[in-house]
Design a protein around this motif. Structure first.
Motif, PDB file in Angstrom:
ATOM      1  N   GLU A  88     -14.262 -23.345  34.833  1.00  0.00           N
ATOM      2  CA  GLU A  88     -15.217 -23.999  35.077  1.00  0.00           C
ATOM      3  C   GLU A  88     -15.792 -23.903  37.116  1.00  0.00           C
ATOM      4  OE1 GLU A  88     -18.474 -26.356  32.904  1.00  0.00           O
ATOM      5  OE2 GLU A  88     -16.496 -27.329  32.488  1.00  0.00           O
ATOM      6  N   TYR A  89     -14.193 -25.040  37.228  1.00  0.00           N
ATOM      7  CA  TYR A  89     -14.102 -25.210  39.360  1.00  0.00           C
ATOM      8  C   TYR A  89     -14.097 -23.614  39.380  1.00  0.00           C
ATOM      9  CZ  TYR A  89     -14.828 -29.940  39.349  1.00  0.00           C
ATOM     10  OH  TYR A  89     -15.812 -30.876  39.343  1.00  0.00           O
ATOM     11  N   ALA A  90     -12.554 -22.918  39.199  1.00  0.00           N
ATOM     12  CA  ALA A  90     -12.457 -21.721  39.419  1.00  0.00           C
ATOM     13  C   ALA A  90     -13.666 -20.969  39.643  1.00  0.00           C
ATOM     14  CB  ALA A  90     -10.627 -21.584  38.810  1.00  0.00           C
ATOM     15  N   TYR A  91     -14.161 -20.575  38.684  1.00  0.00           N
ATOM     16  CA  TYR A  91     -15.266 -19.501  38.389  1.00  0.00           C
ATOM     17  C   TYR A  91     -16.623 -20.213  39.207  1.00  0.00           C
ATOM     18  CZ  TYR A  91     -11.174 -16.822  37.214  1.00  0.00           C
ATOM     19  OH  TYR A  91      -9.807 -15.802  37.163  1.00  0.00           O
ATOM     20  N   LYS A  92     -16.771 -21.239  39.067  1.00  0.00           N
ATOM     21  CA  LYS A  92     -17.979 -21.846  39.917  1.00  0.00           C
ATOM     22  C   LYS A  92     -19.088 -21.941  38.636  1.00  0.00           C
ATOM     23  CE  LYS A  92     -17.211 -21.628  44.717  1.00  0.00           C
ATOM     24  NZ  LYS A  92     -17.770 -20.189  45.813  1.00  0.00           N
ATOM     25  N   ILE A  93     -18.685 -22.132  36.789  1.00  0.00           N
ATOM     26  CA  ILE A  93     -19.665 -21.791  36.246  1.00  0.00           C
ATOM     27  C   ILE A  93     -20.016 -23.491  35.743  1.00  0.00           C
ATOM     28  CG2 ILE A  93     -19.087 -21.221  34.012  1.00  0.00           C
ATOM     29  CD1 ILE A  93     -16.542 -18.860  34.214  1.00  0.00           C
ATOM     30  N   LYS A  94     -21.549 -22.711  36.612  1.00  0.00           N
ATOM     31  CA  LYS A  94     -21.938 -24.733  36.215  1.00  0.00           C
ATOM     32  C   LYS A  94     -23.370 -24.447  35.142  1.00  0.00           C
ATOM     33  CE  LYS A  94     -21.300 -25.717  41.279  1.00  0.00           C
ATOM     34  NZ  LYS A  94     -22.211 -25.247  42.612  1.00  0.00           N
ATOM     35  N   PHE A 216     -16.531  -2.208  37.641  1.00  0.00           N
ATOM     36  CA  PHE A 216     -16.043  -2.647  39.039  1.00  0.00           C
ATOM     37  C   PHE A 216     -15.349  -2.979  38.845  1.00  0.00           C
ATOM     38  CE2 PHE A 216     -21.440  -1.970  38.750  1.00  0.00           C
ATOM     39  CZ  PHE A 216     -21.341  -1.929  40.581  1.00  0.00           C
ATOM     40  N   LYS A 217     -15.074  -3.614  39.674  1.00  0.00           N
ATOM     41  CA  LYS A 217     -14.328  -4.595  40.177  1.00  0.00           C
ATOM     42  C   LYS A 217     -14.398  -5.803  40.609  1.00  0.00           C
ATOM     43  CE  LYS A 217     -10.013  -1.385  42.434  1.00  0.00           C
ATOM     44  NZ  LYS A 217      -9.315  -0.965  43.370  1.00  0.00           N
ATOM     45  N   PRO A 218     -13.567  -7.271  40.428  1.00  0.00           N
ATOM     46  CA  PRO A 218     -13.968  -8.020  40.263  1.00  0.00           C
ATOM     47  C   PRO A 218     -14.690  -9.411  41.371  1.00  0.00           C
ATOM     48  CG  PRO A 218     -11.558  -8.441  39.774  1.00  0.00           C
ATOM     49  CD  PRO A 218     -11.931  -7.192  39.584  1.00  0.00           C
ATOM     50  N   GLU A 219     -14.492  -8.482  42.075  1.00  0.00           N
ATOM     51  CA  GLU A 219     -14.364  -8.507  43.456  1.00  0.00           C
ATOM     52  C   GLU A 219     -15.932  -8.666  44.093  1.00  0.00           C
ATOM     53  OE1 GLU A 219     -10.170  -7.870  43.330  1.00  0.00           O
ATOM     54  OE2 GLU A 219     -12.126  -6.663  42.794  1.00  0.00           O
ATOM     55  N   ALA A 220     -16.559  -7.516  43.111  1.00  0.00           N
ATOM     56  CA  ALA A 220     -17.984  -6.701  43.305  1.00  0.00           C
ATOM     57  C   ALA A 220     -18.792  -8.330  42.958  1.00  0.00           C
ATOM     58  CB  ALA A 220     -18.585  -5.621  42.537  1.00  0.00           C
ATOM     59  N   CYS A 221     -17.895  -9.573  42.676  1.00  0.00           N
ATOM     60  CA  CYS A 221     -19.044 -10.250  41.551  1.00  0.00           C
ATOM     61  C   CYS A 221     -19.247 -11.655  43.328  1.00  0.00           C
ATOM     62  CB  CYS A 221     -18.685 -10.833  40.819  1.00  0.00           C
ATOM     63  SG  CYS A 221     -18.587  -9.672  39.206  1.00  0.00           S
ATOM     64  N   ILE A 222     -18.289 -11.508  43.829  1.00  0.00           N
ATOM     65  CA  ILE A 222     -18.140 -12.073  45.075  1.00  0.00           C
ATOM     66  C   ILE A 222     -18.382 -12.262  46.806  1.00  0.00           C
ATOM     67  CG2 ILE A 222     -16.323 -13.548  46.514  1.00  0.00           C
ATOM     68  CD1 ILE A 222     -14.182 -12.912  44.358  1.00  0.00           C
ATOM     69  N   PHE A 242     -15.437 -13.995  35.561  1.00  0.00           N
ATOM     70  CA  PHE A 242     -14.115 -14.260  34.805  1.00  0.00           C
ATOM     71  C   PHE A 242     -14.067 -13.518  34.290  1.00  0.00           C
ATOM     72  CE2 PHE A 242     -13.325 -15.723  29.968  1.00  0.00           C
ATOM     73  CZ  PHE A 242     -11.693 -16.289  31.147  1.00  0.00           C
ATOM     74  N   PHE A 243     -14.760 -12.564  33.267  1.00  0.00           N
ATOM     75  CA  PHE A 243     -14.272 -11.693  32.436  1.00  0.00           C
ATOM     76  C   PHE A 243     -13.444 -10.551  33.258  1.00  0.00           C
ATOM     77  CE2 PHE A 243     -17.654 -13.701  30.330  1.00  0.00           C
ATOM     78  CZ  PHE A 243     -16.416 -14.122  28.715  1.00  0.00           C
ATOM     79  N   LEU A 244     -14.042  -9.490  34.235  1.00  0.00           N
ATOM     80  CA  LEU A 244     -13.024  -8.477  34.778  1.00  0.00           C
ATOM     81  C   LEU A 244     -12.386  -9.111  35.558  1.00  0.00           C
ATOM     82  CD1 LEU A 244     -17.002  -7.469  36.501  1.00  0.00           C
ATOM     83  CD2 LEU A 244     -15.768  -6.567  34.662  1.00  0.00           C
ATOM     84  N   GLU A 245     -12.404 -10.590  35.903  1.00  0.00           N
ATOM     85  CA  GLU A 245     -10.966 -10.536  36.294  1.00  0.00           C
ATOM     86  C   GLU A 245      -9.231 -10.792  35.660  1.00  0.00           C
ATOM     87  OE1 GLU A 245     -11.206 -12.316  40.561  1.00  0.00           O
ATOM     88  OE2 GLU A 245     -10.516 -14.691  39.000  1.00  0.00           O
ATOM     89  N   ASN A 246      -9.877 -10.880  34.225  1.00  0.00           N
ATOM     90  CA  ASN A 246      -9.124 -11.513  33.365  1.00  0.00           C
ATOM     91  C   ASN A 246      -8.802 -10.400  32.219  1.00  0.00           C
ATOM     92  OD1 ASN A 246      -8.088 -14.354  34.650  1.00  0.00           O
ATOM     93  ND2 ASN A 246     -10.350 -15.069  34.704  1.00  0.00           N
ATOM     94  N   THR A 247      -9.467  -9.329  32.044  1.00  0.00           N
ATOM     95  CA  THR A 247      -9.551  -8.686  31.042  1.00  0.00           C
ATOM     96  C   THR A 247      -9.177  -7.008  31.288  1.00  0.00           C
ATOM     97  OG1 THR A 247     -11.561  -9.469  29.532  1.00  0.00           O
ATOM     98  CG2 THR A 247     -11.057  -7.701  28.960  1.00  0.00           C
ATOM     99  N   GLY A 248      -7.703  -6.916  30.908  1.00  0.00           N
ATOM    100  CA  GLY A 248      -8.167  -4.826  30.468  1.00  0.00           C
ATOM    101  C   GLY A 248      -6.867  -4.748  31.939  1.00  0.00           C
TER     102      GLY A 248
END
Length: 398
Positions: A88-94, A216-222, A242-248
């Motif tokens: 929750e903190y690391a990915y700012k999933i509020k 897309f790479k996870p960086e696209a979400c930042i 979260f999903f793109l960074e940790n899946t595949g």
């Protein structure tokens, strides 16, 4: 015909485990060596291992489908509730969960719970209408739209179609393409039960008619731009990251292969500590993660964290997270953080561990104070953070 459940072996991060020789096919051992040598330390059956397989996770947790018939599940040492809190903190999933709603017993349940939340939120946004934006478009038309290409019109007066430059409002934009790609990746993970998988498919199909499937790479979400019309996309993209960074990615080719879901715990610990400190450090200080530092013209690096005095702009602390539990500070880690402190002219260097060291460090290296401190993951995370801050900034907390 009902699909046969795969054989599953379980590991716990950083713990060696022995398996009987006939538990793991040799072909599976070869695939682990070839594809996951960085994630899993593996010893083939020999006299040294009592003719058993010996496997050890190298700081990752999650699910690895080595083959469709053979999976490895790696459990975290951290309590699942705290792992959820770290995410929750690391990915700012509020997300404001009702009491008791986030209780999960396994990492797979965490994955499934977050996938369900994302799919439902996407369906909700689809019902309201997807965010649309104007994109530039160039097209040859039989009528004038936007700005025409005068040069081409003069050069080819016989061409009845004019080259027009105009802006078209569309929902087929990155904001929505990221959502579709993430749902596609979740669908391939194989980690969700039928109920959640059905919701994920429903959300994906709701986007399909409007959005081009683009990877897309996870960086696209930042660092995306949000405003009144797309503010609710911020939580959607946080979940997507979260999903793109940790899946595949999968080491096998083909759309039918399941994708591995792996969390690097050292990286998660670093992100969690940084975001927790940014949210909870007292006023007057500024927390900056991934601070770039140049040691000389040929060598640059990043410090995990610095804490700066806002009023004077002075760097008061350099901090480096170490997701391990040794008896004492490794000399290389000590030399590294001293080098960081020297490079930015800081007098306080802190090494952060998830557990107390048997031989904690508190020494003076020239004019730099070097200490080891604990930010525990075993108990309530907020209380552990407050204890850490009290040790770090003893005279600034109420």
């Amino acid at each position: 015909m009902k699909r046969q459940s795969p054989q599953i072996i379980e590991l716990t991060e950083y713990q060696s485990k022995l398996f009987d020789r006939d538990t793991i096919p040799e072909s599976v051992g070869d695939k682990i060596c070839d594809n996951y040598a960085k994630e899993i330390e593996i010893d083939f059956p020999t006299r040294k291992t009592q003719y058993k397989w010996q496997l050890k996770s190298q700081g990752i947790v999650g699910n690895i489908p080595i083959t469709p018939q053979f999976h490895i599940v790696i459990r975290p040492k951290v309590p699942i509730a705290n792992l959820f809190g770290m995410l929750e903190y690391a990915y700012k999933i509020k997300i404001n969960f009702p009491q008791g709603q986030i209780e999960c017993e396994s990492l797979e349940q965490v994955y499934e719970r977050l996938a369900n939340i994302l799919a439902h939120k996407i369906l909700e946004r689809c019902r309201k209408g997807l965010y649309r934006d104007y994109l530039p478009k160039i097209e040859k038309l039989a009528y004038i739209r936007g700005r025409i290409d005068i040069r081409q019109a003069v050069q080819k007066p016989w061409d009845v179609k004019l080259k027009c430059h105009y802006n078209e409002q569309t929902g087929d934009i990155e904001d929505n393409q990221i959502l579709a790609w993430t749902l596609f990746i979740i669908g391939r993970s194989g980690l969700c039960g039928e109920s959640v998988s059905s919701t994920v498919r429903k959300a994906f199909h709701a986007l399909q008619g409007f959005v081009t499937l683009t990877s897309f790479k996870p960086e696209a979400c930042i660092d995306r731009t949000y405003h009144r019309l797309n503010q609710d996309y911020q939580i959607l993209h946080a979940l997507c990251r979260f999903f793109l960074e940790n899946t595949g990615p999968s080491h096998e080719k083909g759309d039918r292969e399941m994708l591995p879901f792996l969390i690097n715990m050292a990286s998660l610990y670093e992100q969690f500590v940084a975001e927790w400190l940014k949210a909870n450090t007292p006023k007057g200080f500024n927390v900056e993660p991934k601070y770039p530092v140049k040691h000389d013209k040929d060598y640059s690096d990043e410090i995990d964290l610095i804490i700066r005095d806002i009023e004077t702009n002075e760097i008061l602390y350099v901090l480096d997270t170490k997701y391990k539990a040794p008896d004492r500070v490794d000399s290389r880690d000590r030399h590294q953080i001293v080098a960081y402190a020297t490079a930015v002219n800081c007098k306080n260097a802190i090494l952060i561990y998830p557990q107390d060291l048997k031989q904690p460090l508190d020494i003076k290296n020239d004019d730099i104070q070097v200490r080891s401190l604990k930010f525990s993951l075993d108990s309530d995370l907020h209380e552990a953070g407050k204890t850490f801050l009290t040790s770090l900034l003893p005279n600034t907390l109420p």
